[in-house]
Motif scaffolding. Structure first.
Motif, PDB file in Angstrom:
ATOM      1  N   MET A 256      22.171   4.990 -23.045  1.00 21.51           N
ATOM      2  CA  MET A 256      20.856   4.435 -22.692  1.00 21.51           C
ATOM      3  C   MET A 256      19.812   5.544 -22.751  1.00 21.51           C
ATOM      4  O   MET A 256      19.978   6.597 -22.119  1.00 21.51           O
ATOM      5  N   THR A 257      18.750   5.357 -23.538  1.00 23.47           N
ATOM      6  CA  THR A 257      17.732   6.373 -23.723  1.00 23.47           C
ATOM      7  C   THR A 257      16.941   6.591 -22.437  1.00 23.47           C
ATOM      8  O   THR A 257      16.529   5.638 -21.776  1.00 23.47           O
ATOM      9  N   GLU A 258      16.753   7.859 -22.096  1.00 22.96           N
ATOM     10  CA  GLU A 258      15.934   8.219 -20.946  1.00 22.96           C
ATOM     11  C   GLU A 258      14.612   8.788 -21.439  1.00 22.96           C
ATOM     12  O   GLU A 258      14.578   9.547 -22.419  1.00 22.96           O
ATOM     13  N   THR A 259      13.534   8.423 -20.759  1.00 24.19           N
ATOM     14  CA  THR A 259      12.213   8.945 -21.085  1.00 24.19           C
ATOM     15  C   THR A 259      11.587   9.508 -19.828  1.00 24.19           C
ATOM     16  O   THR A 259      11.583   8.841 -18.779  1.00 24.19           O
ATOM     17  N   LEU A 260      11.056  10.718 -19.928  1.00 21.65           N
ATOM     18  CA  LEU A 260      10.380  11.353 -18.806  1.00 21.65           C
ATOM     19  C   LEU A 260       8.873  11.298 -19.066  1.00 21.65           C
ATOM     20  O   LEU A 260       8.376  11.906 -20.020  1.00 21.65           O
ATOM     21  N   PHE A 261       8.155  10.536 -18.240  1.00 21.64           N
ATOM     22  CA  PHE A 261       6.694  10.488 -18.324  1.00 21.64           C
ATOM     23  C   PHE A 261       6.140  11.656 -17.515  1.00 21.64           C
ATOM     24  O   PHE A 261       6.443  11.793 -16.318  1.00 21.64           O
ATOM     25  N   THR A 262       5.347  12.481 -18.186  1.00 21.28           N
ATOM     26  CA  THR A 262       4.858  13.707 -17.563  1.00 21.28           C
ATOM     27  C   THR A 262       3.343  13.786 -17.645  1.00 21.28           C
ATOM     28  O   THR A 262       2.676  12.908 -18.198  1.00 21.28           O
ATOM     29  N   ASN A 263       2.817  14.894 -17.096  1.00 21.50           N
ATOM     30  CA  ASN A 263       1.377  15.147 -17.064  1.00 21.50           C
ATOM     31  C   ASN A 263       0.647  13.993 -16.382  1.00 21.50           C
ATOM     32  O   ASN A 263      -0.330  13.439 -16.889  1.00 21.50           O
ATOM     33  N   ILE A 264       1.151  13.622 -15.210  1.00 18.52           N
ATOM     34  CA  ILE A 264       0.558  12.593 -14.357  1.00 18.52           C
ATOM     35  C   ILE A 264      -0.194  13.315 -13.246  1.00 18.52           C
ATOM     36  O   ILE A 264       0.410  14.038 -12.439  1.00 18.52           O
ATOM     37  N   SER A 265      -1.498  13.148 -13.189  1.00 17.06           N
ATOM     38  CA  SER A 265      -2.287  13.862 -12.176  1.00 17.06           C
ATOM     39  C   SER A 265      -1.890  13.440 -10.766  1.00 17.06           C
ATOM     40  O   SER A 265      -1.803  14.265  -9.851  1.00 17.06           O
ATOM     41  N   GLN A 266      -1.693  12.144 -10.588  1.00 16.39           N
ATOM     42  CA  GLN A 266      -1.237  11.575  -9.313  1.00 16.39           C
ATOM     43  C   GLN A 266      -0.329  10.398  -9.623  1.00 16.39           C
ATOM     44  O   GLN A 266      -0.706   9.536 -10.429  1.00 16.39           O
ATOM     45  N   LEU A 267       0.820  10.341  -9.013  1.00 12.64           N
ATOM     46  CA  LEU A 267       1.627   9.116  -9.015  1.00 12.64           C
ATOM     47  C   LEU A 267       1.517   8.531  -7.618  1.00 12.64           C
ATOM     48  O   LEU A 267       1.861   9.192  -6.626  1.00 12.64           O
ATOM     49  N   VAL A 268       1.010   7.309  -7.539  1.00 11.32           N
ATOM     50  CA  VAL A 268       0.671   6.686  -6.255  1.00 11.32           C
ATOM     51  C   VAL A 268       1.413   5.370  -6.135  1.00 11.32           C
ATOM     52  O   VAL A 268       1.347   4.520  -7.042  1.00 11.32           O
ATOM     53  N   THR A 269       2.122   5.174  -5.023  1.00  9.74           N
ATOM     54  CA  THR A 269       2.891   3.943  -4.856  1.00  9.74           C
ATOM     55  C   THR A 269       3.029   3.561  -3.394  1.00  9.74           C
ATOM     56  O   THR A 269       3.141   4.438  -2.526  1.00  9.74           O
ATOM     57  N   PRO A 270       3.017   2.259  -3.091  1.00 10.69           N
ATOM     58  CA  PRO A 270       3.414   1.820  -1.747  1.00 10.69           C
ATOM     59  C   PRO A 270       4.925   1.919  -1.609  1.00 10.69           C
ATOM     60  O   PRO A 270       5.644   2.225  -2.577  1.00 10.69           O
ATOM     61  N   GLY A 271       5.413   1.652  -0.416  1.00  8.60           N
ATOM     62  CA  GLY A 271       6.843   1.609  -0.196  1.00  8.60           C
ATOM     63  C   GLY A 271       7.468   0.392  -0.855  1.00  8.60           C
ATOM     64  O   GLY A 271       6.782  -0.555  -1.259  1.00  8.60           O
ATOM     65  N   VAL A 272       8.790   0.400  -0.956  1.00 11.86           N
ATOM     66  CA  VAL A 272       9.528  -0.704  -1.561  1.00 11.86           C
ATOM     67  C   VAL A 272       9.536  -1.901  -0.605  1.00 11.86           C
ATOM     68  O   VAL A 272       9.763  -1.751   0.595  1.00 11.86           O
ATOM     69  N   GLY A 273       9.287  -3.084  -1.134  1.00 10.25           N
ATOM     70  CA  GLY A 273       9.358  -4.301  -0.337  1.00 10.25           C
ATOM     71  C   GLY A 273       8.066  -4.591   0.402  1.00 10.25           C
ATOM     72  O   GLY A 273       7.107  -3.805   0.391  1.00 10.25           O
ATOM     73  N   VAL A 274       8.046  -5.757   1.049  1.00 10.41           N
ATOM     74  CA  VAL A 274       6.832  -6.208   1.721  1.00 10.41           C
ATOM     75  C   VAL A 274       6.420  -5.214   2.799  1.00 10.41           C
ATOM     76  O   VAL A 274       7.252  -4.658   3.514  1.00 10.41           O
ATOM     77  N   GLN A 275       5.110  -4.979   2.903  1.00  8.12           N
ATOM     78  CA  GLN A 275       4.545  -4.067   3.892  1.00  8.12           C
ATOM     79  C   GLN A 275       3.618  -4.849   4.813  1.00  8.12           C
ATOM     80  O   GLN A 275       2.797  -5.630   4.355  1.00  8.12           O
ATOM     81  N   ARG A 276       3.722  -4.585   6.103  1.00  4.52           N
ATOM     82  CA  ARG A 276       2.971  -5.351   7.084  1.00  4.52           C
ATOM     83  C   ARG A 276       2.028  -4.441   7.855  1.00  4.52           C
ATOM     84  O   ARG A 276       2.341  -3.285   8.131  1.00  4.52           O
ATOM     85  N   GLY A 277       0.875  -4.981   8.234  1.00  3.31           N
ATOM     86  CA  GLY A 277      -0.021  -4.277   9.132  1.00  3.31           C
ATOM     87  C   GLY A 277      -0.352  -2.885   8.654  1.00  3.31           C
ATOM     88  O   GLY A 277      -0.663  -2.644   7.483  1.00  3.31           O
ATOM     89  N   ALA A 278      -0.277  -1.923   9.583  1.00  2.00           N
ATOM     90  CA  ALA A 278      -0.665  -0.544   9.294  1.00  2.00           C
ATOM     91  C   ALA A 278       0.164   0.070   8.178  1.00  2.00           C
ATOM     92  O   ALA A 278      -0.309   0.996   7.486  1.00  2.00           O
ATOM     93  N   ALA A 279       1.400  -0.416   7.964  1.00  2.00           N
ATOM     94  CA  ALA A 279       2.235   0.127   6.889  1.00  2.00           C
ATOM     95  C   ALA A 279       1.618  -0.099   5.514  1.00  2.00           C
ATOM     96  O   ALA A 279       1.975   0.600   4.553  1.00  2.00           O
ATOM     97  N   MET A 280       0.693  -1.057   5.392  1.00  2.00           N
ATOM     98  CA  MET A 280       0.037  -1.291   4.113  1.00  2.00           C
ATOM     99  C   MET A 280      -0.802  -0.091   3.668  1.00  2.00           C
ATOM    100  O   MET A 280      -1.136   0.038   2.487  1.00  2.00           O
ATOM    101  N   ARG A 281      -1.145   0.790   4.616  1.00  3.36           N
ATOM    102  CA  ARG A 281      -1.939   1.971   4.271  1.00  3.36           C
ATOM    103  C   ARG A 281      -1.087   3.169   3.876  1.00  3.36           C
ATOM    104  O   ARG A 281      -1.631   4.200   3.461  1.00  3.36           O
ATOM    105  N   ASP A 282       0.221   3.059   4.022  1.00  2.00           N
ATOM    106  CA  ASP A 282       1.101   4.212   3.813  1.00  2.00           C
ATOM    107  C   ASP A 282       1.518   4.317   2.354  1.00  2.00           C
ATOM    108  O   ASP A 282       2.553   3.769   1.940  1.00  2.00           O
ATOM    109  N   LEU A 283       0.738   5.007   1.560  1.00  2.00           N
ATOM    110  CA  LEU A 283       1.059   5.239   0.162  1.00  2.00           C
ATOM    111  C   LEU A 283       1.713   6.605  -0.004  1.00  2.00           C
ATOM    112  O   LEU A 283       1.377   7.561   0.708  1.00  2.00           O
ATOM    113  N   THR A 284       2.615   6.708  -0.951  1.00  2.00           N
ATOM    114  CA  THR A 284       3.131   7.999  -1.389  1.00  2.00           C
ATOM    115  C   THR A 284       2.265   8.483  -2.542  1.00  2.00           C
ATOM    116  O   THR A 284       2.083   7.763  -3.533  1.00  2.00           O
TER     117      THR A 284
END
Length: 399
Positions: free
Chosen positions: A1-29
């Motif tokens: 299976m071919t692997e690809t590495l995406f690079t030169n990303i200034s910021q990778l921004v994501t919420p947590g996995v699964g539904v987020q409730r209340g204040a957790a909606m603000r917790d981005l990585t």
């Protein structure tokens, strides 16, 4: 299976996995100078570029921000005809009841859609879905509901199925407007004929009902949604758009995936949603286009609810052809923070559709993501009138 590495990303921004409730909606990585390893259409690793595995094929993204693909959990993208005369009349102050009496309003959309064949509906819907995808939508829900008669409803859902693989669509059977006569017989036929047939043919994954004073009562909605559950379909509601008549409470009681609109929701409805697993889907395009009060997004999150955002793309009340714009409007009209809006348009929108394994950029998640024009992800909620999305990737492939 071919692997690809995406690079030169200034910021990778994501919420947590699964539904987020209340204040957790603000917790981005937020990972600066990031990289992301994909294979088989799935995220395998994310982290700082300095820690990235070597000896794999690289894809240089050019120093821009990356966020998960957006998920639009509420659209009516299949319709025929237009509502341009309605729009002109409404902005001149003509009441909706008079627009209906002139032959306009939602029933004009139902007449035009009911007269269209599947091929015409597909042709009309494709550019709308292309616009949503270009704005960042990698998964889009599409409802029926402009058919009234059952054959027209099936044609709408058949059009969705014809476009499903091209756009990643989630089909919903919407029981939208009651007939002018024979109402009880219509509800019975929906429960005993339409829903079983749609389930048997695999034309929808969920049933939605418009619960409102001028649409279906709470008791009628309960009967329809119980029939949906009996045939293995998920449940959703349009509720509290104009009046809070009990639809939100019913959605929470029945464990519906989502209850959508909520412009008229008050403290009781907010408390019910905060205490339930039902996602509160808000639709700020309706507020912009119709001038309705905004759904209480801020209060819902502060109470601990899970909030999602959709376009409600439709010809009458929300001609919003951009999921990114809906995200941006949720910040301005519903008082979500940028982080909350991103969460609302990704993992929480996935939860509103009963989907798992997408909406976040983490190992094991489907590799749906956006490369922006900007090195700062906040241009996604900030930008109005231009598209901040440069590239859309679905399962790791640029579309």
């Amino acid at each position: 299976m071919t692997e690809t590495l995406f690079t030169n990303i200034s910021q990778l921004v994501t919420p947590g996995v699964g539904v987020q409730r209340g204040a957790a909606m603000r917790d981005l990585t937020v990972i600066p100078d990031a990289a992301m390893l994909l294979s088989g259409g799935v995220v395998r690793w994310v982290g700082p570029r300095a820690d990235a595995p070597g000896m794999v094929q690289e894809h240089d993204l050019g120093g821009v921000a990356v966020v998960p693909g957006l998920i639009d959990p509420h659209t009516h993208a299949v319709w025929a005809g237009d509502r341009l005369a309605d729009f002109e009349a409404r902005v001149q102050g003509v009441p909706y009841e008079e627009i209906l009496a002139r032959g306009g309003g939602i029933r004009s959309s139902m007449r035009a859609t009911g007269a269209a064949g599947v091929e015409e509906l597909v042709t009309l819907a494709r550019p709308r879905l292309e616009a949503l995808r270009a704005s960042g939508a990698t998964t889009t829900e599409v409802k029926s509901g402009y058919g009234l008669d059952f054959d027209a409803e099936r044609r709408m859902l058949q059009a969705v199925r014809a476009l499903q693989s091209e756009f990643g669509l989630v089909p919903t059977l919407l029981i939208h407007v009651p007939p002018t006569g024979g109402r009880a017989e219509y509800v019975q036929a929906v429960c005993h004929d339409l829903i079983p047939g749609v389930a048997r043919e695999g034309l929808a994954t969920a049933v939605d009902v418009f619960t409102e004073r001028e649409a279906f009562t709470v008791d009628e909605t309960r009967a329809i949604l119980q029939a949906a559950k009996a045939h293995g379909l998920q449940t959703k509601l349009h509720a509290d758009q104009f009046h809070a008549i009990g639809g939100t409470e019913l959605a929470c009681e029945l464990g519906a995936l989502s209850v959508d609109h909520l412009e008229a929701s008050g403290p009781a409805q907010i408390a019910a949603l905060a205490a339930s697993n039902t996602v509160a889907t808000i639709l700020p395009g309706v507020t912009l286009h119709l001038g309705l009060p905004a759904a209480p997004g801020r209060a819902l999150i502060d109470a601990g609810a899970a909030v999602a955002v959709g376009t409600d793309l439709n010809p009458g009340s929300s001609p919003v052809f951009s999921t990114q714009l809906a995200l941006a409007l949720a910040v301005r009209l519903c008082r979500l923070t940028p982080a909350e809006a991103l969460t609302a348009c990704t993992v929480n929108a996935a939860a509103a559709l009963g989907l798992q394994g997408r909406g976040a950029l983490a190992p094991g998640q489907r590799a749906d993501f956006l490369a922006l024009h900007s090195p700062d992800w906040r241009d996604l909620p900030y930008t109005l009138g231009a598209n901040p999305v440069r590239n859309v990737f679905v399962s790791g492939t640029s579309v």
